[in-house]
Write a protein that holds these residues in place. Structure first.
Motif, mmCIF file in Angstrom:
data_model
loop_
_atom_site.group_PDB
_atom_site.id
_atom_site.type_symbol
_atom_site.label_atom_id
_atom_site.label_comp_id
_atom_site.label_asym_id
_atom_site.label_seq_id
_atom_site.Cartn_x
_atom_site.Cartn_y
_atom_site.Cartn_z
ATOM 1 N N PHE A 114 -2.865 -4.064 1.248
ATOM 2 C CA PHE A 114 -4.180 -3.749 1.788
ATOM 3 C C PHE A 114 -4.583 -2.335 1.389
ATOM 4 O O PHE A 114 -5.724 -2.080 1.032
ATOM 5 C CB PHE A 114 -4.163 -3.892 3.313
ATOM 6 C CG PHE A 114 -5.447 -3.524 3.974
ATOM 7 C CD1 PHE A 114 -6.573 -4.326 3.835
ATOM 8 C CD2 PHE A 114 -5.554 -2.370 4.731
ATOM 9 C CE1 PHE A 114 -7.775 -3.989 4.437
ATOM 10 C CE2 PHE A 114 -6.743 -2.016 5.331
ATOM 11 C CZ PHE A 114 -7.860 -2.829 5.186
ATOM 12 N N LEU A 115 -3.623 -1.412 1.430
ATOM 13 C CA LEU A 115 -3.852 -0.021 1.043
ATOM 14 C C LEU A 115 -2.634 0.432 0.250
ATOM 15 O O LEU A 115 -1.510 0.330 0.742
ATOM 16 C CB LEU A 115 -4.044 0.850 2.291
ATOM 17 C CG LEU A 115 -4.455 2.295 2.089
ATOM 18 C CD1 LEU A 115 -5.823 2.380 1.402
ATOM 19 C CD2 LEU A 115 -4.515 3.017 3.427
ATOM 20 N N GLU A 116 -2.855 0.894 -0.969
ATOM 21 C CA GLU A 116 -1.744 1.324 -1.816
ATOM 22 C C GLU A 116 -0.985 2.479 -1.160
ATOM 23 O O GLU A 116 -1.578 3.316 -0.484
ATOM 24 C CB GLU A 116 -2.264 1.753 -3.184
ATOM 25 C CG GLU A 116 -2.898 0.631 -3.981
ATOM 26 C CD GLU A 116 -1.885 -0.420 -4.409
ATOM 27 O OE1 GLU A 116 -0.731 -0.068 -4.703
ATOM 28 O OE2 GLU A 116 -2.255 -1.614 -4.417
ATOM 29 N N TYR A 117 0.323 2.518 -1.387
ATOM 30 C CA TYR A 117 1.196 3.481 -0.719
ATOM 31 C C TYR A 117 0.827 4.928 -0.983
ATOM 32 O O TYR A 117 0.958 5.782 -0.106
ATOM 33 C CB TYR A 117 2.661 3.234 -1.089
ATOM 34 C CG TYR A 117 3.028 3.669 -2.484
ATOM 35 C CD1 TYR A 117 3.614 4.910 -2.709
ATOM 36 C CD2 TYR A 117 2.817 2.832 -3.570
ATOM 37 C CE1 TYR A 117 3.959 5.310 -3.979
ATOM 38 C CE2 TYR A 117 3.162 3.222 -4.834
ATOM 39 C CZ TYR A 117 3.734 4.461 -5.051
ATOM 40 O OH TYR A 117 4.064 4.854 -6.308
ATOM 41 N N MET A 152 5.625 1.907 -0.079
ATOM 42 C CA MET A 152 5.439 1.165 -1.331
ATOM 43 C C MET A 152 5.757 -0.316 -1.140
ATOM 44 O O MET A 152 5.032 -1.175 -1.630
ATOM 45 C CB MET A 152 6.325 1.748 -2.425
ATOM 46 C CG MET A 152 6.178 1.070 -3.752
ATOM 47 S SD MET A 152 7.226 1.900 -4.941
ATOM 48 C CE MET A 152 6.824 0.994 -6.404
ATOM 49 N N GLU A 153 6.844 -0.608 -0.434
ATOM 50 C CA GLU A 153 7.253 -1.998 -0.228
ATOM 51 C C GLU A 153 6.849 -2.549 1.127
ATOM 52 O O GLU A 153 6.824 -3.761 1.314
ATOM 53 C CB GLU A 153 8.778 -2.121 -0.339
ATOM 54 C CG GLU A 153 9.328 -1.790 -1.685
ATOM 55 C CD GLU A 153 10.834 -1.914 -1.719
ATOM 56 O OE1 GLU A 153 11.375 -2.793 -1.024
ATOM 57 O OE2 GLU A 153 11.461 -1.129 -2.437
ATOM 58 N N ASN A 154 6.561 -1.693 2.079
ATOM 59 C CA ASN A 154 6.370 -2.132 3.456
ATOM 60 C C ASN A 154 4.965 -1.928 3.993
ATOM 61 O O ASN A 154 4.753 -2.007 5.199
ATOM 62 C CB ASN A 154 7.378 -1.412 4.354
ATOM 63 C CG ASN A 154 8.794 -1.707 3.941
ATOM 64 O OD1 ASN A 154 9.237 -2.830 4.023
ATOM 65 N ND2 ASN A 154 9.495 -0.694 3.468
ATOM 66 N N GLY A 155 4.014 -1.660 3.119
ATOM 67 C CA GLY A 155 2.644 -1.484 3.559
ATOM 68 C C GLY A 155 2.040 -2.800 4.035
ATOM 69 O O GLY A 155 2.567 -3.890 3.778
ATOM 70 N N LEU A 156 0.924 -2.687 4.718
ATOM 71 C CA LEU A 156 0.245 -3.859 5.264
ATOM 72 C C LEU A 156 -0.173 -4.807 4.136
ATOM 73 O O LEU A 156 -0.890 -4.414 3.223
ATOM 74 C CB LEU A 156 -0.980 -3.413 6.077
ATOM 75 C CG LEU A 156 -1.725 -4.485 6.835
ATOM 76 C CD1 LEU A 156 -0.813 -5.121 7.882
ATOM 77 C CD2 LEU A 156 -2.955 -3.917 7.490
ATOM 78 N N GLY A 157 0.311 -6.030 4.190
ATOM 79 C CA GLY A 157 -0.052 -7.052 3.215
ATOM 80 C C GLY A 157 0.721 -7.026 1.910
ATOM 81 O O GLY A 157 0.475 -7.851 1.033
ATOM 82 N N CYS A 158 1.661 -6.110 1.751
ATOM 83 C CA CYS A 158 2.395 -5.999 0.489
ATOM 84 C C CYS A 158 3.342 -7.169 0.294
ATOM 85 O O CYS A 158 4.056 -7.568 1.213
ATOM 86 C CB CYS A 158 3.194 -4.694 0.444
ATOM 87 S SG CYS A 158 2.168 -3.225 0.337
ATOM 88 N N GLY A 171 12.523 6.175 3.203
ATOM 89 C CA GLY A 171 12.347 6.121 1.758
ATOM 90 C C GLY A 171 13.307 7.006 0.995
ATOM 91 O O GLY A 171 13.245 7.076 -0.225
ATOM 92 N N TYR A 172 14.205 7.689 1.691
ATOM 93 C CA TYR A 172 15.174 8.601 1.072
ATOM 94 C C TYR A 172 14.504 9.631 0.176
ATOM 95 O O TYR A 172 14.968 9.899 -0.930
ATOM 96 C CB TYR A 172 16.230 7.825 0.280
ATOM 97 C CG TYR A 172 17.028 6.866 1.105
ATOM 98 C CD1 TYR A 172 18.013 7.314 1.970
ATOM 99 C CD2 TYR A 172 16.773 5.509 1.041
ATOM 100 C CE1 TYR A 172 18.745 6.429 2.747
ATOM 101 C CE2 TYR A 172 17.501 4.611 1.810
ATOM 102 C CZ TYR A 172 18.482 5.085 2.660
ATOM 103 O OH TYR A 172 19.199 4.211 3.414
#
Length: 187
Positions: A140-143, A109-115, A31-32
């Motif tokens: 599924f769960l916010e970052y 933020m972009e790579n979470g489960l279900g995003c 995520g830099y």
């Protein structure tokens, strides 16, 4: 609790800390996020020194490790407050975690489960050309909760180490005074 059981438990928990912070370091690199990368790096070095101090009977290393853990807990409380936007903190601020070098955010933020990531076109005028402007939905769960969970785990591990550090330092002090008076540790 004897010296050996406290020492072995401390080594185990330090190993867990290393594994967890290395995992966290990987996702912060993705995520830099430069401030967490630096904090994680310092933590890795201090945990290694704490392990060295435990294995090699170096009380100063263990004391330094104990002092660092207080700072580490403070940093992780700040990260939790940052992602939960406590007070005037905002997770949309680039300056705090990226030193205003980049517009990157948490990898989760972009790579979470279900995003589901959707590019917004046209991008707003204020968005730099080399960055894409997106919306994220359906996670599924916010970052921010994943980041809070990472920091919470680090706090739990740091707090669980403290009693063992105190027992170890107490044993070092006892041994040092007994060697000074009797010439043998523990008598």
């Amino acid at each position: 609790m004897g010296y050996c059981s406290g020492r072995c438990t401390l080594i185990f928990i330090c190993g867990m800390q290393l594994v967890c912070v290395l995992e966290r370091q990987i996702f912060d690199f993705l995520g830099y996020q430069w401030a967490p990368i630096l904090a994680n790096f310092v933590h890795i070095i201090i945990v290694i020194l704490g392990l060295f101090g435990t294995i090699q009977y170096r009380p100063r290393y263990i004391t330094g490790y104990a002092v660092w853990l207080v700072l580490w807990v403070t940093w992780n409380v700040f990260v939790i407050c940052f992602y939960l936007e406590a007070g005037d903190l905002s997770k949309e601020t680039d300056l705090i975690l990226t030193f205003n070098i980049s517009m990157h955010r948490s990898w989760w933020m972009e790579n979470g489960l279900g995003c589901k990531v959707t590019s917004v076109t046209p991008a707003p005028d204020w968005a730099p050309e080399d960055h894409r402007y997106i919306t994220v939905s359906g996670c599924f769960l916010e970052y921010q909760y994943i980041e809070v969970a990472h920091s919470s785990l680090q706090i739990v591990l740091a707090v669980s180490v403290q009693p063992f550090l105190l027992v170890l330092l107490e044993w070092f002090y006892f041994c040092a005074t007994s060697v000074h008076t009797n010439g043998i540790c523990g008598q």
